[in-house]
Design an enzyme around this catalytic site. Structure first.
Site, short mmCIF file in Angstrom:
data_model
loop_
_atom_site.label_atom_id
_atom_site.label_comp_id
_atom_site.label_asym_id
_atom_site.label_seq_id
_atom_site.Cartn_x
_atom_site.Cartn_y
_atom_site.Cartn_z
N PHE A 11 0.82 -1.21 0.00
CA PHE A 11 0.00 0.00 0.00
C PHE A 11 0.86 1.27 0.00
CE2 PHE A 11 -3.35 -2.88 1.41
CZ PHE A 11 -4.38 -2.42 0.62
N GLY A 12 1.84 1.33 0.91
CA GLY A 12 2.66 2.54 1.01
C GLY A 12 3.45 2.76 -0.26
N GLU A 167 -12.72 -11.46 11.38
CA GLU A 167 -13.16 -11.77 10.01
C GLU A 167 -13.06 -13.27 9.72
OE1 GLU A 167 -11.98 -7.39 8.27
OE2 GLU A 167 -10.65 -9.06 7.86
C1 LIG Z 1 -4.77 -10.36 6.78
C2 LIG Z 1 -4.65 -8.84 6.86
C3 LIG Z 1 -5.81 -8.09 6.89
C4 LIG Z 1 -5.72 -6.69 6.95
N1 LIG Z 1 -6.88 -5.98 6.95
C5 LIG Z 1 -6.82 -4.64 6.95
C6 LIG Z 1 -7.99 -3.86 6.85
O1 LIG Z 1 -9.11 -4.40 6.81
N2 LIG Z 1 -7.88 -2.51 6.82
C7 LIG Z 1 -6.65 -1.91 6.86
O2 LIG Z 1 -6.59 -0.68 6.80
N3 LIG Z 1 -5.52 -2.61 6.96
C8 LIG Z 1 -5.56 -3.96 7.00
N4 LIG Z 1 -4.41 -4.69 7.07
C9 LIG Z 1 -3.13 -3.99 7.24
C10 LIG Z 1 -2.62 -3.46 5.92
O3 LIG Z 1 -2.66 -4.46 4.93
C11 LIG Z 1 -1.19 -2.97 6.13
O4 LIG Z 1 -1.22 -1.95 7.10
C12 LIG Z 1 -0.60 -2.42 4.84
O5 LIG Z 1 -0.50 -3.47 3.88
C13 LIG Z 1 0.77 -1.82 5.09
O6 LIG Z 1 1.30 -1.38 3.88
P1 LIG Z 1 2.87 -1.40 3.63
O7 LIG Z 1 3.09 -0.75 2.31
O8 LIG Z 1 3.58 -0.86 4.81
O9 LIG Z 1 3.26 -2.94 3.58
P2 LIG Z 1 2.72 -4.10 2.65
O10 LIG Z 1 1.43 -3.74 2.02
O11 LIG Z 1 2.78 -5.33 3.49
O12 LIG Z 1 3.79 -4.20 1.49
C14 LIG Z 1 5.12 -4.55 1.73
C15 LIG Z 1 5.74 -4.98 0.42
O13 LIG Z 1 7.15 -5.07 0.58
C16 LIG Z 1 7.62 -6.23 -0.06
N5 LIG Z 1 8.87 -6.61 0.61
C17 LIG Z 1 9.04 -6.86 1.92
N6 LIG Z 1 10.33 -7.12 2.18
C18 LIG Z 1 10.99 -7.02 1.00
C19 LIG Z 1 12.36 -7.18 0.62
N7 LIG Z 1 13.31 -7.47 1.52
N8 LIG Z 1 12.70 -7.02 -0.68
C20 LIG Z 1 11.75 -6.72 -1.61
N9 LIG Z 1 10.44 -6.55 -1.28
C21 LIG Z 1 10.07 -6.69 0.00
C22 LIG Z 1 6.50 -7.22 0.10
O14 LIG Z 1 6.56 -8.25 -0.89
C23 LIG Z 1 5.26 -6.34 -0.05
O15 LIG Z 1 4.81 -6.27 -1.38
C24 LIG Z 1 -4.46 -6.09 7.01
C25 LIG Z 1 -3.29 -6.84 6.99
C26 LIG Z 1 -3.39 -8.22 6.90
C27 LIG Z 1 -2.13 -9.06 6.87
#
Ligand SMILES: Cc1cc2nc3c(=O)[nH]c(=O)nc-3n(C[C@H](O)[C@H](O)[C@H](O)COP(=O)(O)OP(=O)(O)OC[C@H]3O[C@@H](n4cnc5c(N)ncnc54)[C@H](O)[C@@H]3O)c2cc1C
Length: 419
Positions: A11-12, A167
């Site tokens: 997402f970020g 859920e």
């Molecule tokens: C089962 C579940 C249900 C959820 N439900 C909700 C909800 O209903 N509402 C809500 O607001 N939030 C929800 N969340 C939380 C939300 O999904 C996270 O807060 C959000 O995805 C965070 O975004 P991010 O970009 O920080 O990380 P992520 O979306 O997790 O993305 C991280 C990315 O980094 C990549 N990555 C990691 N390490 C490496 C590496 N070393 N090298 C290359 N790539 C790497 C991964 O492959 C991934 O694509 C839920 C989470 C889960 C697990």
């Protein structure tokens, strides 16, 4: 050209990349997976409601028209902060600005040996494994002659009553009471025991107490038993041991699902070592008001990997809206810097929080406005559809939901793989 390397297309990361589409930069987006995963709907894959492809979008396709961006599928192993290079397997990516958005994974509070016994839900593989275990449990119960063993196969324990645990429990209740009700001959799926274990004093502890109470009532109606102030003390292939106060109970079950703890990506620890930046207890990097690493204004950290507590004194929650807002902020900050300006500090506007329990049942808090039942459920459906990344997926999921609502079916009930 100013080189920006972005690690993680969750997402970020994806929101940052897209908000940088008109910036005069050379952007490299690196992710270990070739797709962006819509994690909030993973539980529907885990319970046979949706297929993985419907909640995932290839990053290369999402960014295909963005001329200033290239996509690399690679695992980031390390960051050389002195030479400003991201280290991959056998390659390096030089940067002027680095955005770390590597997210988090589940955490077993020092009991990593529980992971194979009680899978958490974070990846597509986790979801299909959970789906396999749930459906296989009903299959095994159908041909099990021993009553105690059959009961163990039909007992499901979910650890953690945050939104994901709630859920999963609600969806399991619907599977047992609705979806499978005509499918078996020796067992009655509605006799399944679904137990939701929570360490704090209520389900959905991050929600207002009145909504927790409503969620608990809705779960009870679906046949889910909630056990609050209860922790798991032991876990093996035959069951789970829980403690409530001084009482210890052994629950025979073949299916335990983990929805309890979250730990930031290992990459945070590695970069903290290289930069001397502090981490919080969940392994998140403590960031400055502009989301940069202390002493390293060229490194931004966003989403679940960041601990930002400058606004309220408390860290912002690890949810998608925070990650998306931080992604957009970082893009604005980079553009401002390129114009020679200093970006203002990051500020998060909380639009509210939602959780679904099952058909026609959800809870939502928008500031002081708390809603539940069918209205909250429609809001939940609408918000989740709107935030799915691609139009094709929105359409497919909408059709699937309408069909399943009418037929009470879950079309993706496949038992595949096996660890
Ligand atoms: C089962 C579940 C249900 C959820 N439900 C909700 C909800 O209903 N509402 C809500 O607001 N939030 C929800 N969340 C939380 C939300 O999904 C996270 O807060 C959000 O995805 C965070 O975004 P991010 O970009 O920080 O990380 P992520 O979306 O997790 O993305 C991280 C990315 O980094 C990549 N990555 C990691 N390490 C490496 C590496 N070393 N090298 C290359 N790539 C790497 C991964 O492959 C991934 O694509 C839920 C989470 C889960 C697990």
């Amino acid at each position: 050209m100013h080189r920006v390397v972005l690690v993680g297309a969750g997402f970020g990361g994806l929101y940052a990349a897209r908000a940088l589409r008109r910036a005069p930069i050379d952007l490299t987006v690196i992710d270990r997976r070739n797709f962006h995963l819509f994690q909030p709907l993973l539980y529907q894959v885990a319970t046979g409601g949706l297929s993985p492809g419907e909640i995932a979008s290839p990053v290369r396709h999402v960014l295909s028209r963005q001329r200033n961006a290239r996509v690399w599928m690679a695992e980031v192993r390390d960051v050389d902060v002195d030479r400003r290079r991201v280290c991959l397997d056998g390659a390096e990516a030089p940067y002027d600005t680095l955005i770390l958005a590597a997210g988090a994974h589940h955490h077993y509070f020092g009991h990593d040996e529980w992971e194979p016994l009680a899978p958490g839900l974070k990846t597509v593989e986790d979801a299909t494994e959970i789906r396999r275990r749930i459906l296989l449990a009903f299959e095994r119960a159908e041909r099990e002659p021993d009553a105690a063993e059959r009961h163990a196969w039909l007992t499901f324990a979910i650890v953690g009553a945050g939104p994901t645990g709630v859920e999963l429990a609600g969806a399991l209740g619907e599977i047992a009471n609705d979806t499978l009700r005509h499918d078996f001959r020796s067992i009655n799926p509605a006799e399944a025991a679904i137990l939701l274990v929570e360490g704090t004093d209520r389900v959905l502890p991050s929600f207002p107490p009145d909504l927790s109470a409503k969620a608990e009532r809705a779960l009870t109606e679906l046949g889910v038993r909630t056990r609050v102030l209860t922790t798991v003390t032991d876990l093996d292939s035959a069951g789970v041991t829980v403690r409530t106060g001084d009482a210890v109970e052994r629950i025979p079950t073949k299916t335990v699902l983990w929805a309890a703890g979250v730990q930031a990506s290992e990459l945070g620890k590695i970069v903290a070592e290289r930069t001397g930046a502090p981490l919080d207890r969940a392994g998140r990097m403590l960031v400055e008001p502009d989301l940069t690493v202390p002493g390293h204004p060229e490194i931004f950290v966003i989403g679940d990997l960041a601990c930002f507590s400058h606004q309220t004194g408390q860290p912002l929650p690890g949810v998608a809206p925070v990650a998306m807002a931080q992604g957009r902020y970082v893009a604005r900050a980079i553009r401002a810097r390129l114009r020679g300006q200093t970006p203002p500090p990051f500020h998060y506007f909380d639009k509210g929080t939602l959780a679904t329990i099952g058909r026609n049942q959800a809870v939502a808090a928008f500031g002081r406005l708390h809603i539940s039942g069918p209205l909250a459920w429609f809001v939940w459906l609408f918000v989740h559809l709107m935030y799915l990344v691609e139009f094709d997926n929105r359409l497919l999921v909408l059709i699937e939901w309408i069909y399943d609502y009418i037929t009470r079916n879950r079309g993706a009930r496949l038992i595949t793989g096996g660890r």
